[in-house]
Design an enzyme around this catalytic site. Structure first.
Site, mmCIF file in Angstrom:
data_model
loop_
_atom_site.group_PDB
_atom_site.id
_atom_site.type_symbol
_atom_site.label_atom_id
_atom_site.label_comp_id
_atom_site.label_asym_id
_atom_site.label_seq_id
_atom_site.Cartn_x
_atom_site.Cartn_y
_atom_site.Cartn_z
ATOM 1 N N GLU A 64 46.612 41.705 45.719
ATOM 2 C CA GLU A 64 47.115 41.566 44.457
ATOM 3 C C GLU A 64 47.743 42.968 44.315
ATOM 4 O O GLU A 64 48.931 43.245 44.700
ATOM 5 C CB GLU A 64 46.367 41.038 43.236
ATOM 6 N N GLU A 84 36.774 43.442 35.973
ATOM 7 C CA GLU A 84 37.736 42.473 35.324
ATOM 8 C C GLU A 84 37.002 41.440 34.293
ATOM 9 O O GLU A 84 37.719 41.219 33.482
ATOM 10 C CB GLU A 84 38.261 41.808 36.634
#
Length: 865
Positions: free
Chosen positions: A495, A767
């Site tokens: 990502e 996260e």
């Protein structure tokens, strides 16, 4: 009632003169041009200058300044042939003073200095500083783009490309500059020596609209006679895989190089050596180098390339004439900031896992790569894999990397000691698994190299609570790890994209910890460049996900939130003016979506991303209706655009956006607020956003805050907010009489909380609130980064409330600060400092035995309340 003694010491300037008498010595230091020290390669027609005043006196204020600038140092010192001479300007401004002298040409060198008049006396002329202009027009580029002539498979990773060219230097050199950029990532060499200390150049931008170039002073690398220029080129963000959808060739299937070496001789003669006809290209030991997958390097191929970037190299085998290409040059822009090697870390331990992997633990989750020293037979392959965490059994864990291989493979050349570090890739890791290493691996043979954008650290925070200090450590390292040319979401998996929601949530914290002005100046230009014609803003910038991945509330609002917060942090009206059209376009887009109802009910929205949603059915989730969130952010963006218009002197437009905000506010109250003052949805994030964005009537705000605090208490002093609610949570509570609840949340150590990851051994921000569970198992492998900075936004509250050092929004750029610690007995002391454009602010307080002591340091030409 208990009595407390308040001890207050305020140090204005750098301290008190002996006996309290005002010392008259005044100096000028820290001269900056466009936020940088002696920058090379500017393309602003009117660069802005700043300086700091030094004095041992208290309350020192600048009353006037004088700036002069010249083409040469000799002219400057003599005060002759000046480009700019302001005379004595009555002004207290010492930050972002715009150059207003003679027009500046491409390549022009400018030397400048300043002197000031203050309430404590006058300074002498400062030491000279300088800046140099870049290539300011497409016609300044006479070089041609070049690329390799052989066919390449656009579906597969390709070997790096090597370009070289010999040229002659006939006489002594006065100065030389290399201007260079590429489609792909480059490393340049002159006479065998690496040019500059930048990495991942030319950086990642919206390439078709804005392509950065770098400028290097290479005078010392040239020699009389034959010289050689060499460049290595790899796929990088331009052609390599991006995103999780096997996207390759996002910006094009072919790499290309553009370089222009300009030499000025002592005699005054000039020579230009540019890419074009006569250049050669080939391949070498870098067999593959990809952002996600890492690098494959075969050192056995170095033999054929020994000295390839030197004039003595005469090998023709494997080299072909480079092919010129007719590619545009009208979108080239100077770069304000580059990635550099910032730190190196030694191993904390080297051990063998239960599964038999030899693992190096660096003790810190970081972004970068390893430097390896090795000696062994030719053909021996050493493999290095990277991971953030170990699993429950203590084994190497890479499932959360998804499709990213994140590994290095180095094949030895043989014949002696070898040192290897990669070139065009980076990893997010704490642990490295090493296989194939010949002989024992000792700590002196491997180290971690930390890479990130070259941001100056400006803020510091410590307090009398070890877990909060570790939280601050994690916040800083999360920023280091994800501010690598763009504000990425994470540095490890497939990502590593510039997610807009993360950036807007974290910006105030980021701007305290580091000087991010050049970093966000560059990235915000790409936000505007990638904004769709409709005004919608992509989920990620640069946008590699396509035109349909845009327009989510809280993410696209980066177009209004970050420019405004940037203005508050740096008092930069030019940046605000540059982004203002983008702000208008975004608000206009949402206005069209909402229509006459002023309620935004259409489109896709991420909502309060990763809010608390325990799988246990008996637990109450923290879900907030996405249309509610969308309308709240619509109001917020309208109000910020009104404020921006007012700051820019656009009174009529400010009134228009203020009216829009009031209309949205009224519609919001009618739709979501009951007569009893209860919000629907009744979630923490709902109350947080409504209060943070001023959407509730004044008489109902305290009641709403009490409902928010009650929900926190009902959950056992736990939060339930996600990416959009969390950044405002503690501030809303403390602003509305619920300070104790804010501390209850901050100091909570069980899931979900900020300190739960700290207790679990985190060294960066996670996260997910529960990336690793209490039983040491992991969250969903599909999305579980252990270096994701968004929840680190709590840092801003710690600096401004716990420590009590906050900028004054009425006087942006830290011209005036508000010192207002909000103590809690559980944290009996704190210190925060910030290196502003004026100098260093510091707040240091302690609360013990009934005595509260407070020490404040304020730099000259700034004030504090």
């Amino acid at each position: 009632m208990k009595n407390y003694l308040l001890c207050f010491v305020c140090l204005l300037g750098f301290g008190l003169a002996p006996g309290g008498l005002l010392a008259q010595k005044v100096g000028v230091q820290a001269l900056r041009c466009e936020y940088r020290e002696n920058p090379l390669g500017l393309d602003q027609a009117r660069p802005r200058l700043g300086w700091q005043i030094t004095s041992v006196g208290r309350g020192v204020r600048q009353t006037a300044y004088q700036v002069r600038a010249a083409r040469s140092l000799a002219d400057l010192k003599a005060g002759r042939n000046l480009l700019w001479e302001t005379g004595r300007v009555v002004s207290d401004r010492s930050v972002l003073v715009e150059y207003a002298g003679a027009p500046l040409a491409a390549r022009q060198q400018v030397y400048w200095q300043v002197r000031v008049w203050t309430t404590a006396g006058n300074s002498a002329w400062s030491q000279p500083a300088r800046w140099e202009m870049g290539l300011t027009a497409p016609t300044d580029w006479t070089a041609q783009w070049v690329r390799v002539p052989w066919p390449e498979d656009p579906k597969l990773p390709q070997p790096a490309q090597y370009f070289r060219h010999n040229f002659s230097v006939a006489e002594p050199v006065k100065a030389a500059r290399l201007y260079i950029t590429s489609h792909g990532l480059y490393e340049a060499f002159l006479n065998g020596r690496r040019v500059g200390d930048d990495y991942f150049t030319p950086g990642w931008t919206s390439y078709q609209k804005r392509l950065q170039y770098q400028v290097y002073d290479v005078t010392a690398l040239l020699k009389t006679g034959t010289n050689a220029l060499g460049v290595t080129l790899a796929e990088g963000w331009f052609r390599g895989e991006l995103g999780w959808q096997n996207n390759r060739n996002v910006y094009g299937p072919q790499l290309a190089l553009l370089g222009q070496l300009e030499i000025e001789y002592a005699s005054g003669r000039k020579q230009t050596v540019g890419t074009g006809d006569g250049w050669q290209c080939g391949q070498g030991p870098i067999r593959r180098s990809e952002i996600y997958d890492g690098e494959v390097y075969d050192a056995r191929q170095e033999a054929r390339l020994d000295g390839w970037a030197t004039a003595a190299y005469a090998t023709t085998e494997g080299w072909q004439p480079a092919q010129t290409a007719d590619l545009p040059k009208n979108h080239l822009v100077a770069t304000p900031l580059t990635v550099r090697k910032m730190l190196t870390l030694k191993p904390k331990q080297i051990f063998t896992t239960p599964q038999g992997d030899l693992v190096v633990d660096f003790g810190q989750n970081l972004t970068g790569w390893v430097r390896l020293q090795v000696q062994g037979p030719a053909g021996q392959a050493v493999r290095l894999r990277h991971a953030e965490v170990l699993d429950k059994q203590g084994n190497f864990y890479t499932a959360n990397l998804r499709g990213a291989k994140a590994e290095l493979q180095y094949t030895l050349r043989g014949g002696g000691p070898e040192t290897y570090e990669p070139h065009f890739t980076f990893m997010g890791f704490r642990y490295v698994a090493v296989s194939g290493y010949p002989g024992p691996l000792t700590p002196d043979r491997i180290e971690a190299v930390v890479l990130h954008s070259d941001m100056e650290q400006t803020g510091e925070f410590t307090c009398a609570h070890p877990l909060l200090n570790q939280l601050q450590h994690n916040i800083e390292w999360g920023q280091r790890g994800n501010f690598l040319d763009v504000p990425t979401d994470c540095p490890q998996r497939d990502e590593r994209l510039g997610w807009t929601g993360d950036a807007q949530a974290f910006f105030p914290t980021a701007a305290f910890n580091f000087n991010v002005a050049p970093f966000f100046t560059k990235w915000l230009a790409d936000v505007a460049a990638d904004q769709l014609p409709s005004g919608s803003v992509p989920f990620v910038v640069p946008n590699v996900l396509g035109p349909n991945s845009a327009g989510s509330s809280g993410w696209a609002d980066v177009a209004t939130i970050v420019p405004w917060e940037f203005y508050l942090a740096y008092d930069d009206l030019r940046l605000l003016a540059a982004q203002y059209p983008s702000m208008q376009k975004w608000v206009g887009y949402v206005r069209q979506q909402a229509g006459a109802s002023y309620l935004w009910r259409s489109g896709f929205h991420f909502g309060d991303w990763l809010y608390y949603n325990e799988a246990n059915p008996s637990a109450e989730p923290g879900y907030t209706d996405r249309e509610f969130i969308a309308t709240a952010f619509f109001a917020h963006s309208a109000r910020l655009t009104a404020r921006a218009a007012r700051a820019l002197g656009k009174a009529d437009e400010a009134a228009e956006y203020e009216t829009l905000y009031q209309n949205i506010r009224a519609a919001f109250q009618k739709e979501y607020l009951t007569g009893a003052g209860r919000l629907s949805p009744h979630s923490q994030t709902a109350y947080v956003l409504a209060l943070a964005f001023g959407l509730l009537p004044q008489e109902q705000q305290a009641q709403a805050a009490a409902r928010l605090a009650a929900d926190v208490k009902k959950r056992g002093n736990h939060l339930s907010t996600g990416f959009l609610g969390t950044p405002y949570l503690a501030q809303v509570l403390s602003d509305h009489g619920q300070l104790t609840t804010a501390y209850d949340l901050l100091l909570q150590t069980t899931y979900p909380s900020w300190l739960y990851p700290v207790k679990m051994g985190a060294t960066t921000i996670w996260e997910r609130w529960d990336g690793q569970k209490t039983d040491s198992t992991f969250q969903d492998v599909g999305m579980n980064s252990f270096n994701h900075y968004a929840y680190g936004a709590i840092g801003h509250w710690m600096y401004t409330n716990l420590a009590g050092l906050a900028l004054d929004p009425e006087q942006p750029g830290y011209r005036h600060v508000r010192v207002a610690p909000r103590p809690d007995a559980r944290v009996p002391g704190a210190r925060a400092s910030y290196q502003s454009a004026y100098g260093r602010f510091e707040v240091d307080w302690a609360w013990a035995n009934g005595t509260f002591s407070l020490k404040v340091t304020v730099p000259p030409n700034a004030t504090a309340t």
